[in-house]
Write an enzyme that holds these catalytic residues in place. Structure first.
Site, PDB file in Angstrom:
ATOM      1  N   LYS A  60       0.835  -1.211   0.000  1.00  0.00           N
ATOM      2  CA  LYS A  60       0.000   0.000   0.000  1.00  0.00           C
ATOM      3  C   LYS A  60       0.874   1.267   0.000  1.00  0.00           C
ATOM      4  O   LYS A  60       0.637   2.220  -0.738  1.00  0.00           O
ATOM      5  CB  LYS A  60      -0.914  -0.019   1.227  1.00  0.00           C
ATOM      6  N   CYS A  84      -3.815  10.241   2.099  1.00  0.00           N
ATOM      7  CA  CYS A  84      -3.028   9.079   1.663  1.00  0.00           C
ATOM      8  C   CYS A  84      -1.688   9.477   1.045  1.00  0.00           C
ATOM      9  O   CYS A  84      -0.643   9.253   1.632  1.00  0.00           O
ATOM     10  CB  CYS A  84      -3.843   8.268   0.661  1.00  0.00           C
TER      11      CYS A  84
HETATM   12  N1  LIG Z   1      -9.966   8.295   2.685  1.00  0.00           N
HETATM   13  C1  LIG Z   1      -9.401   7.592   1.731  1.00  0.00           C
HETATM   14  O1  LIG Z   1      -9.567   7.879   0.553  1.00  0.00           O
HETATM   15  C2  LIG Z   1      -8.543   6.376   2.030  1.00  0.00           C
HETATM   16  C3  LIG Z   1      -8.189   5.510   0.988  1.00  0.00           C
HETATM   17  C4  LIG Z   1      -7.443   4.385   1.281  1.00  0.00           C
HETATM   18  C5  LIG Z   1      -7.026   4.162   2.594  1.00  0.00           C
HETATM   19  N2  LIG Z   1      -7.357   5.036   3.591  1.00  0.00           N
HETATM   20  C6  LIG Z   1      -6.909   4.739   4.950  1.00  0.00           C
HETATM   21  O2  LIG Z   1      -8.029   4.272   5.699  1.00  0.00           O
HETATM   22  C7  LIG Z   1      -7.901   4.686   7.073  1.00  0.00           C
HETATM   23  C8  LIG Z   1      -9.152   5.437   7.502  1.00  0.00           C
HETATM   24  O3  LIG Z   1      -9.228   6.628   6.743  1.00  0.00           O
HETATM   25  P1  LIG Z   1     -10.557   7.469   6.631  1.00  0.00           P
HETATM   26  O4  LIG Z   1     -10.335   8.432   5.527  1.00  0.00           O
HETATM   27  O5  LIG Z   1     -11.744   6.566   6.570  1.00  0.00           O
HETATM   28  O6  LIG Z   1     -10.544   8.212   8.062  1.00  0.00           O
HETATM   29  P2  LIG Z   1     -11.739   9.065   8.727  1.00  0.00           P
HETATM   30  O7  LIG Z   1     -11.084  10.058   9.623  1.00  0.00           O
HETATM   31  O8  LIG Z   1     -12.681   9.528   7.666  1.00  0.00           O
HETATM   32  O9  LIG Z   1     -12.525   7.994   9.614  1.00  0.00           O
HETATM   33  C9  LIG Z   1     -11.959   7.340  10.696  1.00  0.00           C
HETATM   34  C10 LIG Z   1     -13.034   7.087  11.756  1.00  0.00           C
HETATM   35  O10 LIG Z   1     -12.450   6.290  12.793  1.00  0.00           O
HETATM   36  C11 LIG Z   1     -13.040   6.695  14.022  1.00  0.00           C
HETATM   37  N3  LIG Z   1     -12.248   6.142  15.116  1.00  0.00           N
HETATM   38  C12 LIG Z   1     -11.084   6.606  15.665  1.00  0.00           C
HETATM   39  N4  LIG Z   1     -10.666   5.766  16.637  1.00  0.00           N
HETATM   40  C13 LIG Z   1     -11.573   4.763  16.709  1.00  0.00           C
HETATM   41  C14 LIG Z   1     -11.695   3.578  17.511  1.00  0.00           C
HETATM   42  N5  LIG Z   1     -10.792   3.259  18.437  1.00  0.00           N
HETATM   43  N6  LIG Z   1     -12.761   2.778  17.323  1.00  0.00           N
HETATM   44  C15 LIG Z   1     -13.699   3.093  16.394  1.00  0.00           C
HETATM   45  N7  LIG Z   1     -13.646   4.187  15.607  1.00  0.00           N
HETATM   46  C16 LIG Z   1     -12.580   5.008  15.761  1.00  0.00           C
HETATM   47  C17 LIG Z   1     -13.124   8.193  13.905  1.00  0.00           C
HETATM   48  O11 LIG Z   1     -14.067   8.731  14.821  1.00  0.00           O
HETATM   49  C18 LIG Z   1     -13.559   8.349  12.431  1.00  0.00           C
HETATM   50  O12 LIG Z   1     -14.968   8.380  12.301  1.00  0.00           O
HETATM   51  C19 LIG Z   1      -6.615   5.501   7.149  1.00  0.00           C
HETATM   52  O13 LIG Z   1      -5.546   4.686   7.536  1.00  0.00           O
HETATM   53  C20 LIG Z   1      -6.414   5.959   5.716  1.00  0.00           C
HETATM   54  O14 LIG Z   1      -5.058   6.217   5.423  1.00  0.00           O
HETATM   55  C21 LIG Z   1      -8.113   6.116   3.336  1.00  0.00           C
END
Ligand SMILES: NC(=O)c1ccc[n+]([C@@H]2O[C@H](COP(=O)([O-])OP(=O)(O)OC[C@H]3O[C@@H](n4cnc5c(N)ncnc54)[C@H](O)[C@@H]3O)[C@@H](O)[C@H]2O)c1
Length: 400
Positions: A206, A260
């Site tokens: 990744k 990302c």
């Molecule tokens: N957004 C993208 O386009 C994308 C694409 C690929 C990978 N990712 C990866 O996916 C992961 C999540 O990204 P995202 O964009 O969805 O983040 P985000 O901030 O939109 O969502 C994360 C959620 O996790 C919650 N959270 C935090 N701690 C928690 C816990 N202990 N238990 C339950 N919920 C908890 C937060 O309240 C939040 O709602 C990251 O590692 C990111 O790098 C994101």
């Protein structure tokens, strides 16, 4: 099979919906109670085409529920944030507190046959740390903890398609985790194929993908600075170079943003600073681009009192995500230089945003003396002629 998705943000919510569509019993859990309240009231809190409709259907079929209390489950998906921070020396460090805390919560409920899937993007050896945390909390020996790292690689704006049609990497720590995780993704996927590997290779896979894009965009951004000095059009240059069958240069911009591409290269660099020389140079090139654009804009103003209109604040076209956005960095530099400016980000609330005044498109066109096109939002594409009536600086080749 009951699956609990921990973290209902940009990744976790669409993932929970897709799993429910595939027939699993899904519970969405988030530490943010406001998010749970919003979802329980039938609304979604993020902008993504097709998401509300898919959400309505999954909830109506009874396969998808939400709770602010974590309960026992056969499978725990972890999709929590993995940002970085800069320590006192300025070094970039991965912040893994959300992964660790989600692991401790799941560990308190974990049974020996359960599976934990880590979807968050993480630095090398985080899956091992997660397995250790799960073992500490559950009392299950670490070599019997079933963890698979299955990094998410969807693109915002096309998530509901890509969740079912992208290939998936299953990086498992035990043979049982590999079988269970592959079986789940095979049920969800339509065209996508599952590739099994170990957890460390999956973590690097990744990071390698996003770093490849960062380096390629850095090359495009560097070309844009060189072309500016030469007085030639970088967008035409790249279009012509890309006619070569083995060349595919990406598009320059105001920088690189989002959760990302602007973050993940640091996860490699943090652990391999002596080796990751190209990776660091690319990061620096992309991080310096907003300052270059700000200087071009300031140098182009007729009067120092002119108002600059910044078209776009999110990090890519047609999304509402403002994280690590280089357009916001551009605004902060304009402010530091004492330039009057307003911005139009149609996907964000109007009013004050991080010290930036966000106004409707028509108001921006009426008030600004000089425009900076930082994003190819559809709204801007559809109004190219109106934009062209003012002097402008086009960072993304929209006005070509
Ligand atoms: N957004 C993208 O386009 C994308 C694409 C690929 C990978 N990712 C990866 O996916 C992961 C999540 O990204 P995202 O964009 O969805 O983040 P985000 O901030 O939109 O969502 C994360 C959620 O996790 C919650 N959270 C935090 N701690 C928690 C816990 N202990 N238990 C339950 N919920 C908890 C937060 O309240 C939040 O709602 C990251 O590692 C990111 O790098 C994101």
């Amino acid at each position: 099979m009951k699956i609990t998705v921990m973290g209902l943000g940009y990744i976790g919510l669409p993932t929970a919906i897709t799993l429910a569509e595939a027939g699993f019993e899904v519970c969405g859990f988030d530490v943010n109670e406001k998010t749970i309240d919003t979802l329980q009231s039938g609304k979604i809190h993020i902008v993504e085409p097709g998401l509300q409709q898919a959400f309505d259907q999954a909830v109506a079929h009874g396969h998808l529920q939400f709770s602010s209390k974590l309960a026992a489950s056969d499978v725990f998906y972890i999709a929590v944030p993995t940002p970085f921070f800069q320590d006192e020396t300025g070094a970039h460090k991965a912040d893994l507190k959300f992964v660790e805390s989600a692991g401790r919560m799941a560990g308190g409920l974990l049974e020996p046959d359960n599976l934990v899937i880590l979807e968050s993007t993480v630095p090398p050896r985080t899956s091992e740390m997660l397995a250790r945390v799960l073992s500490e909390e559950s009392g299950i020996p670490m070599d019997k903890i079933h963890v698979a790292h299955c990094p998410e690689r969807v693109i915002p704006g096309n998530m509901m398609y890509e969740l079912k049609n992208n290939d998936r990497i299953v990086g498992a720590r035990t043979p049982e985790a590999a079988e269970m995780a592959a079986a789940i993704y095979e049920k969800v996927l339509e065209k996508g194929v599952v590739h099994k590997t170990d957890d460390l290779t999956a973590e690097m896979c990744k990071l390698t993908e996003n770093t490849f894009r960062d380096v390629n965009i850095a090359y495009a951004n560097e070309l844009s600075v060189i072309c500016d000095k030469m007085g030639i059009d970088v967008f035409e240059l790249i279009k012509l170079a890309n006619c070569h069958p083995r060349v595919n240069i990406l598009t320059p911009g105001v920088g690189v943003g989002g959760h990302c591409i602007a973050v993940d290269p640091w996860f490699i660099y943090e652990q391999f600073p002596a080796e990751a020389k190209v990776i660091l140079a690319a990061r620096e090139r992309n991080e310096n681009k907003p300052r270059f654009v700000a200087e071009k804009v300031v140098g182009s103003l007729k009067k120092v009192t002119d108002t600059v209109g910044v078209l776009g604040l999110s990090y890519k076209p047609d999304v509402d995500d403002l994280r690590e956005s280089p357009s916001i960095e551009l605004c902060h530099i304009l402010k530091e230089k004492g330039v009057n400016f307003i911005a139009c980000e149609p996907f964000a609330p109007m009013g004050e945003l991080d010290g930036i005044r966000n106004v409707p498109f028509d108001e921006l066109l009426a008030k600004a003396d000089y425009l900076v096109v930082t994003l190819g939002h559809t709204l801007f594409k559809e109004n190219k002629e109106r934009i062209a009536q003012k002097p402008y600086y086009d960072c993304v080749g929209l006005m070509e």
